[in-house]
Every structure is written in C-alpha cells, then in structure tokens.
Design an enzyme around this catalytic site. Structure first.
Site, PDB file in Angstrom:
ATOM      1  N   ARG A 224      39.871  42.362  44.057  1.00 42.40           N
ATOM      2  CA  ARG A 224      40.551  43.454  44.752  1.00 42.40           C
ATOM      3  C   ARG A 224      39.499  44.368  45.380  1.00 42.40           C
ATOM      4  NH1 ARG A 224      44.351  40.732  44.791  1.00 42.40           N
ATOM      5  NH2 ARG A 224      46.404  41.060  43.850  1.00 42.40           N
ATOM      6  N   HIS A 272      41.395  38.447  53.208  1.00 41.96           N
ATOM      7  CA  HIS A 272      42.238  38.198  52.029  1.00 41.96           C
ATOM      8  C   HIS A 272      42.900  36.818  52.115  1.00 41.96           C
ATOM      9  CE1 HIS A 272      44.607  40.346  48.622  1.00 41.96           C
ATOM     10  NE2 HIS A 272      44.530  39.043  48.382  1.00 41.96           N
TER      11      HIS A 272
HETATM   12  P1  NAP Z   1      43.946  36.442  34.429  1.00 41.52           P
HETATM   13  O1  NAP Z   1      44.273  35.015  34.084  1.00 41.52           O
HETATM   14  O2  NAP Z   1      44.786  37.514  33.845  1.00 41.52           O
HETATM   15  O3  NAP Z   1      42.425  36.660  33.980  1.00 41.52           O
HETATM   16  C1  NAP Z   1      41.825  37.902  33.955  1.00 41.52           C
HETATM   17  C2  NAP Z   1      40.442  37.787  33.317  1.00 41.52           C
HETATM   18  O4  NAP Z   1      39.767  39.042  33.478  1.00 41.52           O
HETATM   19  C3  NAP Z   1      40.516  37.498  31.822  1.00 41.52           C
HETATM   20  O5  NAP Z   1      39.510  36.601  31.439  1.00 41.52           O
HETATM   21  C4  NAP Z   1      40.263  38.878  31.193  1.00 41.52           C
HETATM   22  O6  NAP Z   1      39.650  38.856  29.924  1.00 41.52           O
HETATM   23  C5  NAP Z   1      39.285  39.458  32.216  1.00 41.52           C
HETATM   24  N1  NAP Z   1      39.285  40.931  32.119  1.00 41.52           N
HETATM   25  C6  NAP Z   1      40.306  41.788  32.357  1.00 41.52           C
HETATM   26  N2  NAP Z   1      39.931  43.052  32.110  1.00 41.52           N
HETATM   27  C7  NAP Z   1      38.633  42.993  31.711  1.00 41.52           C
HETATM   28  C8  NAP Z   1      37.689  43.965  31.296  1.00 41.52           C
HETATM   29  N3  NAP Z   1      38.005  45.264  31.243  1.00 41.52           N
HETATM   30  N4  NAP Z   1      36.469  43.553  30.948  1.00 41.52           N
HETATM   31  C9  NAP Z   1      36.154  42.236  30.963  1.00 41.52           C
HETATM   32  N5  NAP Z   1      36.997  41.256  31.349  1.00 41.52           N
HETATM   33  C10 NAP Z   1      38.226  41.639  31.718  1.00 41.52           C
HETATM   34  O7  NAP Z   1      43.917  36.662  35.995  1.00 41.52           O
HETATM   35  P2  NAP Z   1      43.721  35.558  37.159  1.00 41.52           P
HETATM   36  O8  NAP Z   1      44.984  34.785  37.361  1.00 41.52           O
HETATM   37  O9  NAP Z   1      42.494  34.800  36.847  1.00 41.52           O
HETATM   38  O10 NAP Z   1      43.528  36.499  38.445  1.00 41.52           O
HETATM   39  C11 NAP Z   1      42.423  37.357  38.587  1.00 41.52           C
HETATM   40  C12 NAP Z   1      42.571  38.241  39.812  1.00 41.52           C
HETATM   41  O11 NAP Z   1      42.274  37.515  40.998  1.00 41.52           O
HETATM   42  C13 NAP Z   1      43.972  38.793  40.101  1.00 41.52           C
HETATM   43  O12 NAP Z   1      44.271  39.900  39.272  1.00 41.52           O
HETATM   44  C14 NAP Z   1      43.845  39.212  41.554  1.00 41.52           C
HETATM   45  O13 NAP Z   1      43.384  40.532  41.644  1.00 41.52           O
HETATM   46  C15 NAP Z   1      42.792  38.262  42.106  1.00 41.52           C
HETATM   47  N6  NAP Z   1      43.340  37.325  43.111  1.00 41.52           N
HETATM   48  C16 NAP Z   1      42.898  37.400  44.400  1.00 41.52           C
HETATM   49  C17 NAP Z   1      43.364  36.486  45.351  1.00 41.52           C
HETATM   50  C18 NAP Z   1      42.837  36.459  46.745  1.00 41.52           C
HETATM   51  O14 NAP Z   1      43.400  35.798  47.606  1.00 41.52           O
HETATM   52  N7  NAP Z   1      41.766  37.137  47.053  1.00 41.52           N
HETATM   53  C19 NAP Z   1      44.312  35.513  44.971  1.00 41.52           C
HETATM   54  C20 NAP Z   1      44.731  35.481  43.640  1.00 41.52           C
HETATM   55  C21 NAP Z   1      44.246  36.382  42.717  1.00 41.52           C
HETATM   56  P3  NAP Z   1      40.387  38.207  28.637  1.00 41.52           P
HETATM   57  O15 NAP Z   1      40.313  36.701  28.877  1.00 41.52           O
HETATM   58  O16 NAP Z   1      39.564  38.640  27.492  1.00 41.52           O
HETATM   59  O17 NAP Z   1      41.792  38.726  28.670  1.00 41.52           O
HETATM   60  C1  GLV Z   2      46.584  37.712  45.791  1.00 40.22           C
HETATM   61  O1  GLV Z   2      45.737  38.488  46.052  1.00 40.22           O
HETATM   62  C2  GLV Z   2      47.175  37.564  44.495  1.00 40.22           C
HETATM   63  O2  GLV Z   2      46.925  38.390  43.612  1.00 40.22           O
HETATM   64  O3  GLV Z   2      47.936  36.606  44.325  1.00 40.22           O
END
Ligand code: NAP
Ligand code: GLV
Length: 309
Positions: A224, A272
């Site tokens: 983000r 994005h």
């Molecule tokens: P997720 O499965 O919930 O994973 C989040 C990870 O971040 C987990 O490993 C968590 O740790 C870690 N985390 C959260 N807070 C933390 C902290 N304070 N300190 C250290 N580690 C922390 O999420 P995801 O599905 O992988 O998605 C991640 C992010 O990618 C989304 O929230 C979104 O913002 C972004 N995204 C961007 C796009 C794009 O097109 N650019 C597309 C999709 C997603 P734990 O394992 O210990 O819980």
């Molecule tokens: C895109 O940024 C998503 O969080 O799916």
C-alpha cells in the site's frame, strides 16, 4: 441469499455477469439498486462508499473483492460485529510474486542501468552478482509474501521473510516482530513490501528502515502507498543509500502528475497492477464463500479486526 455487489472498478457489470452465471441460485443486486437494504444478507465489495451499508440491518457478512482490507477497516460506517472476509486467490498471489521477481531481476541484472544507457546510447557492460549472492527480504509472510518468497527462492535468491508471529523453522527463514527487524533488514539487498496496511505497518518504508538496509539496496513496494514515507525514500535514493525502487501503490491513487516519483531516474512506477484480482478464480472463490455462508459452514479468511488484517 441476497447479495449487494459494489466495486469501484469500471468492469463491475462483467464481474456481476460472471457471478450470476456461476451461482444462479444467489440473488446479486448491483448497488445502489438493492431494493430494500434491510433484506441484504451479504455485501460483496471493493472500496465501498460510506453510504453503502446504510439501512442494511440484516447484514451478516462483508466479503471483500481484494486481498487488502485497509480501506474498509478505516470506514466509519463499517457495521460493528459483522465479519469481514478477504479474497485469497492463488492467481493473484502468483501475479504479485512475479512482480517481486521482476524487481529482483531488474536490480541484480541492472536492467535499470541499461535502460538509462540505452537512452544515452552507451554500450557498456557491467559485472553483476548471481542470485545466491543476492539476499532478498520479504516484509510479510502471508498468502502473498510466502508465494513471492517461494518463487524468489526457486530462482536461486537467498530469501528470508518478516512476519508478526514466530513460526516453526521451514525452508524459508522467517524473522518475527520488531526485535528481529534490524537483523532482517541488515541482510536484505532487495526489500519487498507485501504487508497489510495497519497502524503498526504504516510508514514502515521510512528513514530508519532504509538506514538499516545494506548500502545500495533496492526497494519494491506492492502493498500500500501509505507504507512509504516518500520524502525519506527520495532522500535515501539521492544519497545512494538506495540504488533504486519499484513502486506499484501510492497514497493517493492515481499518483499525482507532479509527484517527483514519476520522473526520478531510479524509480519505476506502475499503476497498481502488481496483483489485479483475477476474474475466474475470484468468482469461484467468492461463490464458494457465499455457498459456505448460505449453508452455515465456516467462511474462510475472516479478518481479525483487532490486528487490522
Ligand atoms: P496476509 O495473508 O494477511 O499476510 C500478511 C502478512 O503480514 C503476515 O505474514 C503477517 O504476519 C504480516 N504482518 C502483518 N502485520 C505485521 C507486523 N506488524 N509486523 C510484521 N509482520 C506483519 O496478507 P496477503 O494476502 O499476503 O496480502 C498482503 C497485502 O498485499 C494486502 O494487505 C494488500 O495490501 C497487498 N496487495 C496488493 C496488491 C497489488 O496489486 N498491489 C494486490 C493484492 C494485495 P503473521 O503471519 O505473523 O500474521
Ligand atoms: C489489491 O490491492 C488488493 O488488496 O487486492
């Protein structure tokens, strides 16, 4: 089951048609044409407007059409106590991982340097490292972080992740918590941010983090925009502490035309697109979630509101 559908994307009708075709037994209503809002059971949304939840007194689930739920968590009208489920889509995770891999390749094979040389018609070769000598640090070890870490590792990079909670040792080392952040950063020539945006992670790509990286590091942010302190990033790039950056997300979006990031020679900006939701697999996932909900089964990937992701 009555589902109110809303997305800020321009192809909402395409999604709606695909949802209706996949689950004819579910009534999908395109917000704001939802009839009596008190008859809506589920809201299926991406970046909903403030007024969307108004009058939805029967609402029992919010299913988000993306992976990150930060926009929704900030919404002042988020119905209290209603569970929020996020999207987990292997195709999206793979797309995000490819973005990280491209960034690592761009850095270690110095393609940004060759792009600059091409513009100046300079024919000059440079030595480069091989992947095992390039340490990559992935901030986040969730669905997307782990997919990226595995892809990077299978391409030979020396990969570690950083998460909030400690976990059992596996093929990829995971540093945990603030205490282990300095050691994790010190080993990250390439830093990839794939964290959710929460009160704890906002601004994490800032002065302190950049200073803790090896000199000449490369930063990739596909999480983000608010993870980045832009003045600190520009400072670190101009001082040579960072060699380059690849950024997919901004605050606000679209990135303003006057932002120095567009024109900075060491920055690659993408609009994005790192992990756009994939229609077919997302529809399949959402329909499965709705059917689970309808039959009283547990819905997957419920957000923990307290921790913000
Ligand atoms: P997720 O499965 O919930 O994973 C989040 C990870 O971040 C987990 O490993 C968590 O740790 C870690 N985390 C959260 N807070 C933390 C902290 N304070 N300190 C250290 N580690 C922390 O999420 P995801 O599905 O992988 O998605 C991640 C992010 O990618 C989304 O929230 C979104 O913002 C972004 N995204 C961007 C796009 C794009 O097109 N650019 C597309 C999709 C997603 P734990 O394992 O210990 O819980
Ligand atoms: C895109 O940024 C998503 O969080 O799916």
């Amino acid at each position: 089951l009555n589902v109110a559908f809303h997305t800020a994307w321009t192809n909402g009708e395409v999604w709606l048609a695909a949802l209706r075709a996949a689950a004819p037994e579910i009534e999908f209503r395109h917000w704001p044409d939802v009839g009596d809002p008190a008859t809506v059971d589920v809201a299926l949304v991406w970046n909903p407007p403030r007024e969307l939840f108004g009058g939805m007194s029967r609402l029992k689930l919010v299913q988000v059409l993306g992976a990150g739920v930060d926009a929704l968590m900030r919404s002042e009208v988020l119905p209290a106590g209603v569970p929020i489920a996020r999207l987990v889509d292997p195709v999206m995770s793979q797309r995000m991982a490819e973005y990280a891999l491209y960034g690592a390749l761009r850095f270690h094979r110095q393609f940004d340097r060759y792009e600059a040389q091409r513009q100046a018609t300079v024919w000059q070769r440079h030595d480069h490292l091989d992947p095992p000598d390039v340490s990559v640090g992935v901030l986040g070890a969730g669905e997307i972080g782990m997919t990226a870490a595995r892809l990077l590792q299978s391409n030979g990079y020396d990969v570690a992740c950083w998460a909030r909670s400690v976990r059992d040792p596996g093929p990829i080392s995971v540093f945990a918590g603030r205490e282990q952040l300095p050691a994790f950063l010190a080993r990250s020539r390439v830093l990839v941010c794939l964290l959710p945006l929460t009160a704890e992670t906002r601004g994490i790509l800032g002065r302190e983090t950049f200073a803790a990286l090896p000199r000449g590091a490369f930063v990739i942010n596909a999480a983000r925009g608010e993870h980045v302190d832009v003045p600190a990033l520009l400072e670190a790039l101009d001082a040579g502490q960072l060699d380059g950056a690849m950024l997919d997300v901004f605050a606000p979006e679209p990135l303003a035309a006057e932002s120095p990031l567009w024109r900075h020679p060491k920055v690659l900006v993408t609009p994005h697109v790192a992990g756009i939701s994939h229609l077919a697999t997302s529809v399949e996932y959402v329909v499965d979630q709705l059917r689970r909900f309808g039959s009283g089964e547990a819905v997957r990937n419920i957000v923990e509101r307290e921790r913000g992701y």
